[in-house]
Design a protein around this motif. Structure first.
Motif, PDB file in Angstrom:
ATOM      1  N   UNK A   1     -57.642  32.351 116.300  1.00 14.61           N
ATOM      2  CA  UNK A   1     -58.790  33.213 116.581  1.00 14.61           C
ATOM      3  C   UNK A   1     -58.527  34.131 117.783  1.00 14.61           C
ATOM      4  N   UNK A   2     -57.881  33.569 118.839  1.00  7.33           N
ATOM      5  CA  UNK A   2     -57.572  34.383 120.027  1.00  7.33           C
ATOM      6  C   UNK A   2     -56.610  35.535 119.681  1.00  7.33           C
ATOM      7  N   UNK A   3     -55.655  35.238 118.829  1.00  4.37           N
ATOM      8  CA  UNK A   3     -54.718  36.282 118.420  1.00  4.37           C
ATOM      9  C   UNK A   3     -55.429  37.397 117.668  1.00  4.37           C
ATOM     10  N   UNK A   4     -56.351  36.994 116.798  1.00  5.85           N
ATOM     11  CA  UNK A   4     -57.100  38.008 116.055  1.00  5.85           C
ATOM     12  C   UNK A   4     -57.936  38.857 116.989  1.00  5.85           C
ATOM     13  N   UNK A   5     -58.566  38.178 117.941  1.00  5.51           N
ATOM     14  CA  UNK A   5     -59.401  38.915 118.894  1.00  5.51           C
ATOM     15  C   UNK A   5     -58.548  39.884 119.723  1.00  5.51           C
ATOM     16  N   UNK A   6     -57.358  39.412 120.171  1.00  2.00           N
ATOM     17  CA  UNK A   6     -56.469  40.244 121.003  1.00  2.00           C
ATOM     18  C   UNK A   6     -55.984  41.467 120.222  1.00  2.00           C
ATOM     19  N   UNK A   7     -55.650  41.255 118.948  1.00  2.00           N
ATOM     20  CA  UNK A   7     -55.221  42.374 118.123  1.00  2.00           C
ATOM     21  C   UNK A   7     -56.325  43.397 117.933  1.00  2.00           C
ATOM     22  N   UNK A   8     -57.513  42.913 117.770  1.00  2.00           N
ATOM     23  CA  UNK A   8     -58.631  43.820 117.596  1.00  2.00           C
ATOM     24  C   UNK A   8     -58.877  44.623 118.874  1.00  2.00           C
ATOM     25  N   UNK A   9     -58.688  43.975 120.038  1.00  2.00           N
ATOM     26  CA  UNK A   9     -58.904  44.678 121.307  1.00  2.00           C
ATOM     27  C   UNK A   9     -57.872  45.784 121.495  1.00  2.00           C
ATOM     28  N   UNK A  10     -56.610  45.515 121.114  1.00  2.00           N
ATOM     29  CA  UNK A  10     -55.555  46.514 121.273  1.00  2.00           C
ATOM     30  C   UNK A  10     -55.788  47.740 120.407  1.00  2.00           C
TER      31      UNK A  10
END
Length: 301
Positions: free
Chosen positions: A28-37
């Motif tokens: 989930x954190x990876x998905x969130x980080x990708x979305x932020x970038x």
């Protein structure tokens, strides 16, 4: 029948469950980080990016300036090297100026002394004039002195008072070669030559060859005359050994010439008084020209 689970198995099972939960959270954190970038940068981030770009441009400008400064430094170093080389050459020329000035002063004094020398009792020979007619042989000199500045205080009338004597200024060996012909000297019975000192600076130890050439020409052109070749005197500008070596080679090469005699001056040195030098120098020339044991001397005192 039920199987009892040991406490260790229970702990392992709990840990596995927690690992699965952590994996889910990491995904989930990876998905969130990708979305932020993928989202647009914030104003602060944009400002940072601009400052970084400006810093990069300034750094490139500084790098270009450094290269330009290095080129200018290379040019300055080359100019400095050329200036040092010019300064070295100027210094060397400056060291030569006193010697040239002294040489010019000596030449001027010799010329002035020549102009002030009173004429001899008989007709002197002008090196550039034609020889006197044969019908008037009484005007021809019986003895001729070819002298550089070392002989300017030698009084030829006192040296040979009963003879017709002419003294001609002869500053170097080249001038001696020009004078040694009947058109210039007629047919004297004695020719006394003292020159070569002024050739030392240019020719160094090669002066011996020049003096031998003078003796050979005098002997060839005046086979019936007695040729007296005076060796070089010691002088403060050159090492005494240099003068002695030159004189020794001249004595060796002139030994077999039938009508050439050497007037040597071994008793004169740099410590001799000037009046003493003139007296001994003149006496040696006279003694070599007319030895005391000779049955027919040139003059008697």
């Amino acid at each position: 029948m039920t199987v009892r689970r040991s406490p260790l198995h229970s702990i392992i099972s709990d840990m596995k469950e927690k690992f699965r939960e952590m994996e889910l959270e990491l995904v989930q954190l990876r998905e969130v980080h990708g979305a932020v970038q993928k989202t647009d940068p914030t104003p602060v981030e944009e400002d940072y990016r601009k400052e970084i770009a400006m810093l990069k441009e300034e750094f490139q400008e500084l790098k270009n300036q450094k290269e330009e400064y290095n080129k200018q430094l290379s040019v300055i170093r080359e100019e400095l090297r050329e200036l040092r080389e010019d300064r070295r050459k100027t210094s060397e020329n400056g060291k030569q100026l006193p010697a040239l000035k002294e040489q010019l002063t000596q030449t001027g004094e010799e010329q002035q002394s020549l102009e002030q020398t009173p004429p001899p009792t008989t007709t002197a020979i002008n090196p550039g004039s034609a020889p006197p007619p044969d019908s008037n042989s009484q005007t021809q000199p019986q003895s001729v002195l070819l002298m550089d500045s070392n002989g300017k205080f030698v009084d030829e009338k006192k040296l040979f008072p009963r003879r017709n004597v002419t003294k001609i200024w002869c500053p170097n060996t080249q001038k001696a070669l020009e004078l040694l012909c009947e058109e210039q000297l007629a047919s004297p019975s004695h020719i006394i030559i003292h020159t070569g000192t002024n050739d030392l600076r240019a020719q160094q130890e090669r002066v011996d060859t020049a003096l031998v050439n003078v003796a050979e020409k005098a002997s060839s052109n005046f086979p019936n005359s007695k040729i007296i070749l005076s060796t070089l005197l010691l002088c403060s500008d050159f090492h005494p050994d240099t003068i002695r070596h030159i004189n020794a080679r001249v004595a060796r090469d002139c030994a077999l010439k039938p009508n050439v005699y050497l007037a040597q001056h071994p008793t004169l040195n740099l410590n001799s008084l000037y009046d003493h030098v003139v007296f001994i120098f003149a006496k040696t020339l006279k003694d070599t020209t007319a030895p005391a044991h000779c049955s027919n001397p040139v003059d008697t005192p």
